[in-house]
Scaffold this motif. Sequence first.
Motif, short mmCIF file in Angstrom:
data_model
loop_
_atom_site.label_atom_id
_atom_site.label_comp_id
_atom_site.label_asym_id
_atom_site.label_seq_id
_atom_site.Cartn_x
_atom_site.Cartn_y
_atom_site.Cartn_z
N UNK A 112 0.86 -1.20 0.00
CA UNK A 112 0.00 0.00 0.00
C UNK A 112 0.88 1.23 0.00
N UNK A 113 0.44 2.28 -0.70
CA UNK A 113 1.30 3.44 -0.92
C UNK A 113 0.56 4.73 -0.61
N UNK A 114 1.27 5.66 0.02
CA UNK A 114 0.79 7.02 0.22
C UNK A 114 1.85 7.93 -0.39
N UNK A 115 1.46 8.71 -1.40
CA UNK A 115 2.38 9.67 -1.99
C UNK A 115 2.14 11.03 -1.35
N UNK A 116 3.20 11.64 -0.85
CA UNK A 116 3.08 12.89 -0.10
C UNK A 116 4.04 13.93 -0.68
N UNK A 117 3.52 15.15 -0.90
CA UNK A 117 4.36 16.28 -1.29
C UNK A 117 4.21 17.35 -0.21
N UNK A 118 5.10 17.36 0.77
CA UNK A 118 5.04 18.37 1.84
C UNK A 118 5.98 19.53 1.55
N UNK A 119 5.88 20.59 2.33
CA UNK A 119 6.93 21.61 2.32
C UNK A 119 7.61 21.61 3.69
N UNK A 120 8.70 22.32 3.82
CA UNK A 120 9.52 22.23 5.03
C UNK A 120 8.81 22.73 6.29
N UNK A 121 7.77 23.55 6.12
CA UNK A 121 7.05 24.07 7.29
C UNK A 121 6.27 23.00 8.04
N UNK A 122 6.22 21.77 7.51
CA UNK A 122 5.55 20.69 8.26
C UNK A 122 6.28 20.42 9.57
N UNK A 123 7.55 20.78 9.64
CA UNK A 123 8.30 20.55 10.88
C UNK A 123 7.67 21.28 12.06
N UNK A 124 7.07 22.44 11.81
CA UNK A 124 6.43 23.23 12.87
C UNK A 124 4.91 23.07 12.85
N UNK A 125 4.43 22.08 12.10
CA UNK A 125 2.98 21.80 11.99
C UNK A 125 2.21 22.97 11.39
N UNK A 126 2.91 23.76 10.55
CA UNK A 126 2.29 24.88 9.85
C UNK A 126 2.49 24.74 8.33
N UNK A 127 2.66 23.51 7.88
CA UNK A 127 2.99 23.28 6.49
C UNK A 127 1.79 23.02 5.61
N UNK A 128 2.09 22.66 4.37
CA UNK A 128 1.10 22.22 3.39
C UNK A 128 1.51 20.83 2.92
N UNK A 129 0.54 19.92 2.92
CA UNK A 129 0.79 18.55 2.48
C UNK A 129 -0.19 18.20 1.38
N UNK A 130 0.32 17.86 0.21
CA UNK A 130 -0.50 17.39 -0.89
C UNK A 130 -0.31 15.87 -0.97
N UNK A 131 -1.41 15.11 -1.09
CA UNK A 131 -1.22 13.66 -1.00
C UNK A 131 -2.30 12.88 -1.73
N UNK A 132 -1.99 11.61 -1.96
CA UNK A 132 -2.93 10.64 -2.50
C UNK A 132 -2.43 9.26 -2.09
N UNK A 133 -3.23 8.25 -2.32
CA UNK A 133 -2.83 6.90 -1.90
C UNK A 133 -3.39 5.86 -2.86
N UNK A 134 -2.82 4.67 -2.78
CA UNK A 134 -3.33 3.55 -3.56
C UNK A 134 -3.07 2.27 -2.77
#
Length: 218
Positions: A112-134
């Motif tokens: 099972x796969x989750x594809x994630x495109x985050x930015x570095x601000x995820x470290x402070x829980x203020x980021x943007x995460x683009x994702x999908x899964x299969x």
Amino acid sequence: MSRPHVMVYGCGKMARAFALGLKKANPQLRFSCWTPSGEKARALALELGGTWVQDLTLLSKDLTTVILGFKPQGLSAAGPEVQKHFAPGTLFVSLLAAVSLQTLSECFPGHPLVRVMPNLAVETNQGVVLWNSVGTSQSQHQLWREALSSLGMAAELSEEHIDLYTMHSGSAPAFLYQWSRDAGVFAENNGGDARLAVQIFAQALRGALNSELRFEEL
């Protein structure tokens, strides 16, 4: 009930930010870290309060999720190694930029796969995460939807829209830098102080972000 156990396989800047953000928002997670040299894995494991893995043949049996955090160009070499060490059914969370779910499915059949495109601000829980899964189960899908949402704004998108919006999420700091620089150049070219213009711009931006006015009200 045991605490979920996640391995960070490859510990570059994005993988580090992603793992630290997850740990901050989800302290119940346990982490193991591995890199070929061991140096970055050892450092990240220390930050996460996790385990530095030196020998992949001695992996913990309760490991259920692997974060793929190596460079995308290393996929052809790393793919067979990953396949060898992790049993089918192990969930892979890919941070590999521009590597589609189709390509990941071909490299890692049975996972099972989750594809994630985050930015570095995820470290402070203020980021943007683009994702999908299969191939994920309902429980896996729900678990990672909640985990990714803890990192900031998480948008589940089609593959083509992940690529479309990556420009906005990943390039936003560069856009803001250029915008502020242009403000300084404009002021200087018109007899003003470039440094003061940038300071005014930055403060105005802080005020706008902290205001109670919401974008949907504009």
